[in-house]
Design a protein around this motif. Structure first.
Motif, mmCIF file in Angstrom:
data_model
loop_
_atom_site.group_PDB
_atom_site.id
_atom_site.type_symbol
_atom_site.label_atom_id
_atom_site.label_comp_id
_atom_site.label_asym_id
_atom_site.label_seq_id
_atom_site.Cartn_x
_atom_site.Cartn_y
_atom_site.Cartn_z
ATOM 1 N N ARG A 85 0.900 -1.174 0.016
ATOM 2 C CA ARG A 85 0.157 0.064 0.002
ATOM 3 C C ARG A 85 0.711 1.126 0.001
ATOM 4 O O ARG A 85 0.622 2.144 -0.638
ATOM 5 C CB ARG A 85 -0.920 -0.215 1.273
ATOM 6 C CG ARG A 85 -1.941 1.205 1.101
ATOM 7 C CD ARG A 85 -2.909 1.011 2.473
ATOM 8 N NE ARG A 85 -3.756 -0.284 2.233
ATOM 9 C CZ ARG A 85 -4.440 -0.640 3.413
ATOM 10 N NH1 ARG A 85 -4.684 0.172 4.383
ATOM 11 N NH2 ARG A 85 -5.326 -1.643 3.147
ATOM 12 N N ARG A 86 2.032 1.229 0.730
ATOM 13 C CA ARG A 86 2.849 2.348 0.620
ATOM 14 C C ARG A 86 3.462 2.759 -0.440
ATOM 15 O O ARG A 86 3.640 3.796 -1.170
ATOM 16 C CB ARG A 86 4.033 2.117 1.750
ATOM 17 C CG ARG A 86 5.113 3.137 1.851
ATOM 18 C CD ARG A 86 6.176 2.987 2.675
ATOM 19 N NE ARG A 86 6.819 1.636 2.318
ATOM 20 C CZ ARG A 86 7.842 1.654 1.731
ATOM 21 N NH1 ARG A 86 8.328 2.814 0.988
ATOM 22 N NH2 ARG A 86 8.450 0.418 1.213
ATOM 23 N N LEU A 87 3.978 1.456 -1.358
ATOM 24 C CA LEU A 87 4.323 1.644 -2.658
ATOM 25 C C LEU A 87 3.353 2.251 -3.751
ATOM 26 O O LEU A 87 3.705 3.141 -4.571
ATOM 27 C CB LEU A 87 5.021 0.313 -2.964
ATOM 28 C CG LEU A 87 6.063 -0.118 -2.357
ATOM 29 C CD1 LEU A 87 6.482 -1.492 -2.816
ATOM 30 C CD2 LEU A 87 7.484 0.751 -2.304
ATOM 31 N N VAL A 88 1.974 1.787 -3.325
ATOM 32 C CA VAL A 88 1.082 2.276 -4.344
ATOM 33 C C VAL A 88 0.820 3.814 -4.107
ATOM 34 O O VAL A 88 0.836 4.510 -4.942
ATOM 35 C CB VAL A 88 -0.212 1.704 -4.287
ATOM 36 C CG1 VAL A 88 -1.389 2.203 -4.908
ATOM 37 C CG2 VAL A 88 -0.124 0.258 -4.505
ATOM 38 N N ASN A 89 0.871 4.120 -2.672
ATOM 39 C CA ASN A 89 0.742 5.788 -2.478
ATOM 40 C C ASN A 89 1.908 6.549 -3.168
ATOM 41 O O ASN A 89 1.683 7.621 -3.524
ATOM 42 C CB ASN A 89 0.528 5.736 -1.094
ATOM 43 C CG ASN A 89 -0.685 5.035 -0.306
ATOM 44 O OD1 ASN A 89 -1.754 4.826 -1.301
ATOM 45 N ND2 ASN A 89 -0.795 4.605 1.027
ATOM 46 N N GLU A 90 2.932 6.041 -3.010
ATOM 47 C CA GLU A 90 4.344 6.751 -3.300
ATOM 48 C C GLU A 90 4.083 7.101 -4.905
ATOM 49 O O GLU A 90 4.315 8.030 -5.405
ATOM 50 C CB GLU A 90 5.429 5.901 -3.051
ATOM 51 C CG GLU A 90 5.856 5.943 -1.599
ATOM 52 C CD GLU A 90 7.035 5.393 -1.350
ATOM 53 O OE1 GLU A 90 7.801 4.787 -2.403
ATOM 54 O OE2 GLU A 90 7.609 5.339 -0.461
ATOM 55 N N LYS A 91 3.659 5.693 -5.716
ATOM 56 C CA LYS A 91 3.475 6.029 -6.900
ATOM 57 C C LYS A 91 2.425 6.921 -7.448
ATOM 58 O O LYS A 91 2.767 7.783 -8.168
ATOM 59 C CB LYS A 91 3.053 4.482 -7.574
ATOM 60 C CG LYS A 91 3.039 4.579 -9.217
ATOM 61 C CD LYS A 91 2.591 3.204 -9.762
ATOM 62 C CE LYS A 91 2.181 3.313 -11.089
ATOM 63 N NZ LYS A 91 1.571 2.028 -11.740
ATOM 64 N N ALA A 92 1.520 6.922 -6.536
ATOM 65 C CA ALA A 92 0.424 7.953 -6.996
ATOM 66 C C ALA A 92 0.754 9.355 -6.625
ATOM 67 O O ALA A 92 0.557 10.211 -7.297
ATOM 68 C CB ALA A 92 -0.865 7.568 -6.079
ATOM 69 N N THR A 93 1.651 9.428 -5.626
ATOM 70 C CA THR A 93 2.153 10.843 -5.434
ATOM 71 C C THR A 93 3.032 11.288 -6.346
ATOM 72 O O THR A 93 2.975 12.397 -6.900
ATOM 73 C CB THR A 93 3.154 10.679 -4.046
ATOM 74 O OG1 THR A 93 2.036 10.372 -2.945
ATOM 75 C CG2 THR A 93 3.403 12.244 -3.513
ATOM 76 N N ASP B 271 2.616 14.605 -8.967
ATOM 77 C CA ASP B 271 3.687 15.489 -8.970
ATOM 78 C C ASP B 271 4.057 15.868 -10.349
ATOM 79 O O ASP B 271 4.217 16.862 -10.919
ATOM 80 C CB ASP B 271 4.747 15.053 -8.412
ATOM 81 C CG ASP B 271 4.725 14.960 -6.614
ATOM 82 O OD1 ASP B 271 3.989 15.527 -6.277
ATOM 83 O OD2 ASP B 271 5.588 14.330 -6.057
ATOM 84 N N MET B 272 3.867 14.526 -11.203
ATOM 85 C CA MET B 272 4.284 14.881 -12.543
ATOM 86 C C MET B 272 3.220 15.545 -13.261
ATOM 87 O O MET B 272 3.391 16.244 -14.157
ATOM 88 C CB MET B 272 4.505 13.370 -12.965
ATOM 89 C CG MET B 272 4.783 13.215 -14.666
ATOM 90 S SD MET B 272 5.064 11.926 -15.310
ATOM 91 C CE MET B 272 3.480 11.138 -15.176
ATOM 92 N N GLU B 273 2.058 15.203 -12.878
ATOM 93 C CA GLU B 273 1.034 15.968 -13.410
ATOM 94 C C GLU B 273 0.953 17.612 -13.188
ATOM 95 O O GLU B 273 0.638 18.367 -14.047
ATOM 96 C CB GLU B 273 -0.506 15.296 -13.170
ATOM 97 C CG GLU B 273 -0.989 13.853 -13.471
ATOM 98 C CD GLU B 273 -0.913 13.980 -15.045
ATOM 99 O OE1 GLU B 273 -1.361 15.121 -15.546
ATOM 100 O OE2 GLU B 273 -0.654 12.935 -15.888
ATOM 101 N N GLU B 274 1.360 17.598 -11.960
ATOM 102 C CA GLU B 274 1.210 19.178 -11.377
ATOM 103 C C GLU B 274 2.460 19.818 -12.162
ATOM 104 O O GLU B 274 2.528 20.884 -12.529
ATOM 105 C CB GLU B 274 1.943 19.289 -9.909
ATOM 106 C CG GLU B 274 0.479 18.818 -9.162
ATOM 107 C CD GLU B 274 0.760 19.077 -7.406
ATOM 108 O OE1 GLU B 274 1.734 19.221 -7.198
ATOM 109 O OE2 GLU B 274 -0.181 18.579 -6.831
ATOM 110 N N ALA B 275 3.612 19.215 -12.557
ATOM 111 C CA ALA B 275 4.665 19.708 -13.174
ATOM 112 C C ALA B 275 4.250 19.944 -14.520
ATOM 113 O O ALA B 275 4.701 20.902 -15.178
ATOM 114 C CB ALA B 275 6.000 18.810 -13.066
#
Length: 638
Positions: free
Chosen positions: A317-325, A329-333
């Motif tokens: 779950r942590r890895l999935v959340n990191e990927k989503a983060t 960030d990429m979308e915001e960039a």
């Protein structure tokens, strides 16, 4: 052997193996050894004579004043035609110690001039310089031995040493009775010096007898000792090269990973703690993987491994959340980049507008010719850069439109049809803006022409009138086109609104249909549940008689007190021990003495699958069938 009468001032030449003395016990003063380096000089030795008089000291072989110095006059009477030189002056040869001042290098095309060499017991005369050089065989590897042929018959080993010791240190001499010998030197470069003497005529003393003369022939010789030493040297060099390469490989080799510790309860607790730490998770997972592959999992350690695997699973779950983060960030960039690009494009538009305003007649007349030229060039450059950035921004928007997710792909055709008018409306809006800009530009040009016409007051100029008419016609055409585009834009907007309304109605209909479908499925399920007991009642009962019902009750009680089950033989033996009155049906059965049959009991129990069940227990030879009571489980399920 060499004469040992060197002067005290020439200690360096006395210590060198190439140092030598010259005729009649004479002694050279002020001369040093010629340097020779075989590693830096692969060409054959070249020597020349030095100019200048030389003072010599000599003693006569017939006795007389051996210790007195005598200067020979340089007169024709002292010239010896047989030797071709003055008898009182010894020539400079390559065997003599070199001069203190190094002479200039001899050109390679200049022929080598060999001189007479005087030794204590013999004299060496050079060959004819017009003759070709003596032939030699191919040089063996590591050659330190030479073959010397053409020796005088009366030549001794002492004379050979006296001649060839000038070339370097001699290790061994093997002389034959047939006027030849083999000489082994200490170093390889000494062989090159010895080859220089090939072709010389040797004369022992002043005798002209045939047995006291000869022509030297020096050539390479192949010796086992030389080959063995050369091979040893090559092996040593190869070992050094291998060692150097090994050291280089070890230096460049990446460090090996640390070894994984063996499994133990203590190490298991450490790894379990590391698995909970995000920074040490990778190392702990590698250790866990190694332990599992080694086969450390057994019954005793299974719980520990399960807990560690569970800890590893908690990181998913942590890895999935990191990927989503990161994706966020990429979308915001991307969004920031698009906004920055839009801001740059707006600034370019403003700059281009400044250039266009400066090109109007009001301001244009006040600029010089060079300033107008620069403004025109700058305007063109700004427009090109604006177009490039506009294309880039449009490309980004097209990529965003083309990126469709799986949900968008599974959408209905109505949604796709609704999206197409949106993109068409945006394209029409952009086209409308561009046409508006062009219209503004045409209006500016018309104003400029009108100002020029009022300023010049030339009504008879047909070109300007014609140009003005063309511009007015173009302006009218652009206005008509703009009106058409605006009407089409309004029509598309109306269609878009209509499609949106249709979409909302379709969604409402889909929701109502889904609710109806759910209600229908619930009703069907309830009908099936209500029909099920009726079907059960309609089916025939598995208990066919009162006797079978009695057996079912007794067996159920017996198996209930045996939770691990009992075999059919054990059940039948229990039934046989009961009273015959309980097992028989009426007087006829008691009279006949009917007994319980094992097959009947087993058939009865197999018919009641919801009350009794059969299981296999044991391993191998101890495998047996056991019956268990499961009536309460059936009640729970119902």
């Amino acid at each position: 052997m060499f004469q040992e009468g060197l002067s005290e001032t020439d200690h360096s030449s006395e210590a060198s193996p190439a140092a030598m003395s010259f005729p009649c016990g004479g002694e050279l003063k002020g001369l040093n050894q010629l340097p020779f380096d075989p590693a830096n000089n692969n060409e054959p030795l070249q020597f020349g004579s030095a100019s200048g008089p030389l003072a010599t000291e000599g003693t006569s072989e017939n006795g007389g004043e051996s210790s007195k110095k005598r200067k020979r006059p340089n007169t024709p009477s002292d010239f010896d035609p047989a030797l071709g030189m003055m008898t009182g002056i010894p020539p400079i040869t390559p065997m003599m110690p070199g001069l203190g001042i190094v002479p200039p290098p001899i050109p390679p095309d200049m022929p080598v001039v060999k001189e007479i060499i005087h030794c204590k017991s013999c004299t060496l005369f050079p060959p004819n310089p017009n003759l070709p050089p003596p032939a030699t065989r191919e040089r063996p590897p590591g050659c330190k031995t030479v073959f010397v042929g053409g020796l005088p018959e009366n030549g001794t080993e002492q004379i050979i040493v006296e001649v060839f010791e000038q070339c370097g240190e001699i290790i061994a001499i093997r002389k034959s009775k047939k006027n030849f010998c083999h000489i082994r030197f200490a170093e390889e470069y000494m062989v090159d010096k010895a080859l220089y003497l090939s072709g010389y005529r040797i004369r022992l003393g002043s005798s002209t007898d045939k047995k006291d003369t000869g022509r030297l022939h020096v050539d390479f010789a192949q010796a086992r000792d030389d080959l063995y030493e050369w091979e040893c040297k090559q092996r040593m060099l190869a070992r050094e090269e291998r060692h150097r390469r090994r050291m280089e490989e070890e230096r460049l080799r990446p460090p090996s990973p640390p070894p994984v510790v063996h499994y133990s309860d203590h190490e298991c607790s450490i790894v379990a703690e590391k698995l909970k730490d995000d920074s040490k998770f990778s190392e702990a997972v590698q250790t866990l993987l190694t332990w599992i592959e080694r086969g450390e999992v057994n019954r005793r350690s299974a719980n520990n491994f399960y807990s560690m695997i569970q800890s590893a699973n908690s990181h998913v779950r942590r890895l999935v959340n990191e990927k989503a983060t990161h994706e966020k960030d990429m979308e915001e960039a991307k969004e920031k980049f698009k906004q920055a690009l839009s801001g740059i494009l707006i600034q370019f538009e403003q700059i281009v507008a400044v250039y266009h305003s400066a090109s109007k007649q009001k301001a244009w007349d006040h600029f010089t010719k060079a300033q107008r030229k620069n403004i025109s060039v700058w305007c063109k450059q700004a427009e090109e850069m604006r177009n490039i950035h506009n294309d880039e921004l449009m490309g980004i928007r097209r990529e965003e439109e083309m990126e469709m997710s799986d949900d968008e792909i599974e959408e209905t055709t109505e949604t796709k049809e609704a999206e197409e008018p949106v993109s068409q409306a945006e394209a029409l809006k952009e086209e409308n803006d561009s046409l508006r800009w062009q219209l503004d530009a045409y209006r500016n040009e018309v104003e400029l022409l009108k100002q020029e016409q009022g300023k010049t007051h030339r009504e008879d100029d047909p070109n300007k009138d014609q140009q003005l008419k063309l511009l007015q016609q173009a302006l009218q055409g652009m206005q008509q086109h703009l009106l058409k585009v605006q009407e089409e834009y309004k029509r598309k907007e109306a269609e878009l609104e209509k499609i949106k309304d249709d979409k909302l109605q379709v969604e409402k209909m889909l929701e109502s249909l889904k609710e109806k479908e759910n209600c229908a499925s619930r009703l069907c399920a309830s009908n099936q549940e209500s029909d099920y007991p009726l079907e059960k009642n309609l089916n025939s009962s598995p208990i066919k008689s009162e006797r079978e019902a009695l057996l079912v009750g007794i067996i159920s009680t017996f198996l209930h007190v045996h939770p691990f089950g009992a075999s059919i033989e054990y059940i039948c033996s229990y039934l046989h021990r009961l009273d015959n009155k309980m097992l028989s049906f009426g007087g006829a059965n008691r009279a006949s003495g009917a007994r319980i049959c094992t097959s009947d009991v087993e058939c009865l129990m197999s018919r009641l699958q919801h009350t009794f069940k059969q299981e296999m227990t044991g391993v191998g030879a101890s495998l047996e069938k056991r019956w268990k009571f499961c009536g309460f489980e059936g009640l729970k399920l119902t």
